[in-house]
Design a protein around this motif. Structure first.
Motif, PDB file in Angstrom:
ATOM      1  N   MET A  94      24.448 -24.160  74.892  1.00 19.71           N
ATOM      2  CA  MET A  94      24.589 -22.896  75.623  1.00 19.71           C
ATOM      3  C   MET A  94      25.188 -21.815  74.740  1.00 19.71           C
ATOM      4  N   GLY A  95      25.650 -22.192  73.557  1.00 14.59           N
ATOM      5  CA  GLY A  95      26.250 -21.212  72.659  1.00 14.59           C
ATOM      6  C   GLY A  95      27.722 -20.980  72.925  1.00 14.59           C
ATOM      7  N   ILE A  96      28.324 -21.806  73.786  1.00 17.28           N
ATOM      8  CA  ILE A  96      29.742 -21.636  74.116  1.00 17.28           C
ATOM      9  C   ILE A  96      30.601 -22.344  73.071  1.00 17.28           C
ATOM     10  N   LEU A  97      30.119 -23.469  72.586  1.00 19.88           N
ATOM     11  CA  LEU A  97      30.811 -24.167  71.499  1.00 19.88           C
ATOM     12  C   LEU A  97      29.976 -24.118  70.239  1.00 19.88           C
ATOM     13  N   ARG A  98      30.633 -24.383  69.133  1.00 20.80           N
ATOM     14  CA  ARG A  98      29.985 -24.418  67.834  1.00 20.80           C
ATOM     15  C   ARG A  98      30.160 -25.810  67.267  1.00 20.80           C
ATOM     16  N   GLN A  99      29.078 -26.379  66.752  1.00 21.37           N
ATOM     17  CA  GLN A  99      29.114 -27.712  66.162  1.00 21.37           C
ATOM     18  C   GLN A  99      29.343 -27.577  64.661  1.00 21.37           C
ATOM     19  N   LEU A 100      30.337 -28.289  64.154  1.00 20.75           N
ATOM     20  CA  LEU A 100      30.674 -28.162  62.736  1.00 20.75           C
ATOM     21  C   LEU A 100      30.528 -29.493  62.022  1.00 20.75           C
ATOM     22  N   GLU A 101      30.150 -29.425  60.757  1.00 21.07           N
ATOM     23  CA  GLU A 101      30.054 -30.624  59.912  1.00 21.07           C
ATOM     24  C   GLU A 101      31.179 -30.572  58.907  1.00 21.07           C
ATOM     25  N   LEU A 102      32.349 -30.947  59.349  1.00 17.27           N
ATOM     26  CA  LEU A 102      33.516 -30.830  58.474  1.00 17.27           C
ATOM     27  C   LEU A 102      33.887 -32.146  57.825  1.00 17.27           C
ATOM     28  N   ALA A 103      33.389 -33.246  58.363  1.00 14.51           N
ATOM     29  CA  ALA A 103      33.730 -34.565  57.818  1.00 14.51           C
ATOM     30  C   ALA A 103      32.501 -35.449  57.882  1.00 14.51           C
ATOM     31  N   GLU A 104      32.510 -36.493  57.082  1.00 15.22           N
ATOM     32  CA  GLU A 104      31.413 -37.453  57.094  1.00 15.22           C
ATOM     33  C   GLU A 104      31.482 -38.295  58.359  1.00 15.22           C
ATOM     34  N   GLY A 105      30.361 -38.526  58.969  1.00 19.12           N
ATOM     35  CA  GLY A 105      30.301 -39.524  60.017  1.00 19.12           C
ATOM     36  C   GLY A 105      30.435 -39.043  61.446  1.00 19.12           C
ATOM     37  N   HIS A 106      30.997 -37.853  61.646  1.00 22.21           N
ATOM     38  CA  HIS A 106      31.071 -37.354  63.012  1.00 22.21           C
ATOM     39  C   HIS A 106      31.194 -35.841  63.016  1.00 22.21           C
ATOM     40  N   LYS A 107      30.789 -35.256  64.126  1.00 20.28           N
ATOM     41  CA  LYS A 107      30.805 -33.804  64.259  1.00 20.28           C
ATOM     42  C   LYS A 107      32.136 -33.321  64.823  1.00 20.28           C
ATOM     43  N   HIS A 108      32.446 -32.072  64.564  1.00 25.95           N
ATOM     44  CA  HIS A 108      33.589 -31.414  65.178  1.00 25.95           C
ATOM     45  C   HIS A 108      33.090 -30.193  65.947  1.00 25.95           C
ATOM     46  N   TYR A 109      33.901 -29.789  66.921  1.00 26.88           N
ATOM     47  CA  TYR A 109      33.530 -28.647  67.752  1.00 26.88           C
ATOM     48  C   TYR A 109      34.683 -27.659  67.862  1.00 26.88           C
ATOM     49  N   GLU A 110      34.330 -26.401  68.061  1.00 34.63           N
ATOM     50  CA  GLU A 110      35.310 -25.361  68.353  1.00 34.63           C
ATOM     51  C   GLU A 110      34.605 -24.307  69.202  1.00 34.63           C
ATOM     52  N   LEU A 111      35.374 -23.380  69.785  1.00 32.09           N
ATOM     53  CA  LEU A 111      34.772 -22.282  70.527  1.00 32.09           C
ATOM     54  C   LEU A 111      33.894 -21.470  69.599  1.00 32.09           C
ATOM     55  N   ASN A 112      32.760 -21.038  70.084  1.00 34.39           N
ATOM     56  CA  ASN A 112      31.901 -20.146  69.311  1.00 34.39           C
ATOM     57  C   ASN A 112      32.335 -18.710  69.586  1.00 34.39           C
ATOM     58  N   GLN A 113      33.220 -18.206  68.746  1.00 35.61           N
ATOM     59  CA  GLN A 113      33.789 -16.880  68.979  1.00 35.61           C
ATOM     60  C   GLN A 113      32.977 -15.800  68.288  1.00 35.61           C
ATOM     61  N   PRO A 114      32.721 -14.708  68.986  1.00 33.68           N
ATOM     62  CA  PRO A 114      31.970 -13.607  68.372  1.00 33.68           C
ATOM     63  C   PRO A 114      32.869 -12.834  67.410  1.00 33.68           C
ATOM     64  N   TYR A 115      32.262 -11.921  66.672  1.00 33.62           N
ATOM     65  CA  TYR A 115      33.018 -10.998  65.833  1.00 33.62           C
ATOM     66  C   TYR A 115      34.078 -10.318  66.673  1.00 33.62           C
ATOM     67  N   PRO A 116      35.312 -10.083  66.276  1.00 30.72           N
ATOM     68  CA  PRO A 116      35.814 -10.288  64.919  1.00 30.72           C
ATOM     69  C   PRO A 116      36.499 -11.637  64.704  1.00 30.72           C
ATOM     70  N   ASN A 117      36.331 -12.593  65.620  1.00 29.08           N
ATOM     71  CA  ASN A 117      36.984 -13.888  65.410  1.00 29.08           C
ATOM     72  C   ASN A 117      36.088 -14.903  64.719  1.00 29.08           C
ATOM     73  N   HIS A 118      34.825 -14.542  64.599  1.00 31.19           N
ATOM     74  CA  HIS A 118      33.877 -15.421  63.922  1.00 31.19           C
ATOM     75  C   HIS A 118      34.372 -15.719  62.505  1.00 31.19           C
ATOM     76  N   HIS A 119      34.253 -16.983  62.106  1.00 27.68           N
ATOM     77  CA  HIS A 119      34.805 -17.341  60.800  1.00 27.68           C
ATOM     78  C   HIS A 119      34.035 -18.486  60.160  1.00 27.68           C
ATOM     79  N   HIS A 120      34.431 -18.830  58.950  1.00 33.08           N
ATOM     80  CA  HIS A 120      33.757 -19.862  58.162  1.00 33.08           C
ATOM     81  C   HIS A 120      34.781 -20.872  57.665  1.00 33.08           C
ATOM     82  N   HIS A 121      34.300 -21.904  56.949  1.00 33.76           N
ATOM     83  CA  HIS A 121      35.204 -22.999  56.578  1.00 33.76           C
ATOM     84  C   HIS A 121      35.099 -23.396  55.110  1.00 33.76           C
ATOM     85  N   LEU A 122      36.261 -23.566  54.517  1.00 33.53           N
ATOM     86  CA  LEU A 122      36.401 -24.097  53.156  1.00 33.53           C
ATOM     87  C   LEU A 122      36.942 -25.506  53.319  1.00 33.53           C
TER      88      LEU A 122
END
Ligand code: MN
Ligand code: MN
Ligand code: ZN
Ligand code: ZN
Lengths: 143, 143
Positions: free
Chosen positions: B72-100
């Motif tokens: 639905m676009g309410i959560l964001r699926q992230l690939e931050l670790a091997e083997g399982h997914k992580h989730y967080e709120l899908n926030q629009p600009y200006p809270n939209h962000h990226h990951h190192l």
DNA sequence: TAAGTATTGAAAATTTATCGCAAATAGCCC
DNA sequence: GGGCTATTTGCGATAAATTTTCAATACTTA
């Protein structure tokens, strides 16, 4: 076609770490080097392609080799579809690129962007991280 | 804390598609909305947190709900670790962000970049794709 | 409130990837 | 080339994450 790693260059890099060049590893790298730009293979895809070429390589070895080559920085692991990883050659600038993926049908378009590469290296540097790879993945729905 | 989706707004959005608002879905969204910025939950993480809150939601429902909210676009699926997914709120600009992300220890740093958002929307537009999310993931090794 | 459909929990099943082990073999020295 | 030894392979078993099946439950709408 990427000619960065000839079989002997691959052998040198493997041997430097106490590893060995096997026919399996050589064939798998060759498949990626001859893969048309824009194609991405999963472990299963690769295994099927090997069966088609009458190269008999076990699925275990396919998985082991993909992981090894990715850790060596020769392949890049991509998250383009749900449930499994895809791989492609890890090409340096100016062939380095990113992906626009349709979440409905998985159709994928590649594009280049030097500014993203800049953002990536700047962020890594800012926090003292050693940069390995940076990938922008755009999730979208195709027309 | 993201207050974009009140329970009634979530209900409206679900009902519009013939789906239903359940206590389980409401609680799961609330947990993400109250999660401190920079935290990311796996399905198991979320399930444990629910058990701690004496909210008895099955792991199956956790998986089903994460998938639904992400689609639905309410959560964001992230690939931050091997083997399982992580989730967080899908926030629009200006809270939209990226990951190192550190590939060795999985330590993750968030950063914002409007130029990446620009690249993302430009590319989506160019090919007529409807943009859902764009994530730059930087794989690196921490100091 | 009743009817009808979506959702849930629990267990089984599926999918993706890894592991253990015996046999094969690459790299190395003679 | 022939042997030595550690690495790699193939196979089957195993593990971990996620999905599915299905009967019971609970939203929605009228
Ligand atoms: Mn690509
Ligand atoms: Mn985040
Ligand atoms: Zn599509
Ligand atoms: Zn680290």
């Amino acid at each position: 076609m990427n000619t960065l790693y000839s079989p002997s260059a691959l052998k040198a890099e493997l041997n430097a770490k106490g590893w060995r060049l096997t026919p399996q590893r050589e064939v798998i790298l060759k498949i990626f080097q001859e893969l048309p730009q824009g194609n991405h293979l999963s472990a299963e895809d690769l295994h099927e392609q090997l069966v088609g070429l009458e190269q008999d390589i076990s699925l275990s070895t396919v998985y082991r080799t993909l992981k090894l080559l990715a850790r060596m920085g020769i392949l890049r692991q991509l998250e383009l579809a749900e449930g499994h990883k895809h791989y492609e050659l890890n090409q340096p600038y100016p062939n380095h690129h990113h992906h626009l993926v349709c979440v409905k049908c998985n159709k994928t378009i590649e594009f280049k962007s030097s500014s993203i590469l800049q953002v990536g290296s700047k962020q890594a540097q800012e926090y003292g991280y050693k940069l390995l790879d940076c990938q922008l993945t755009i999730h979208a729905i195709c027309p």
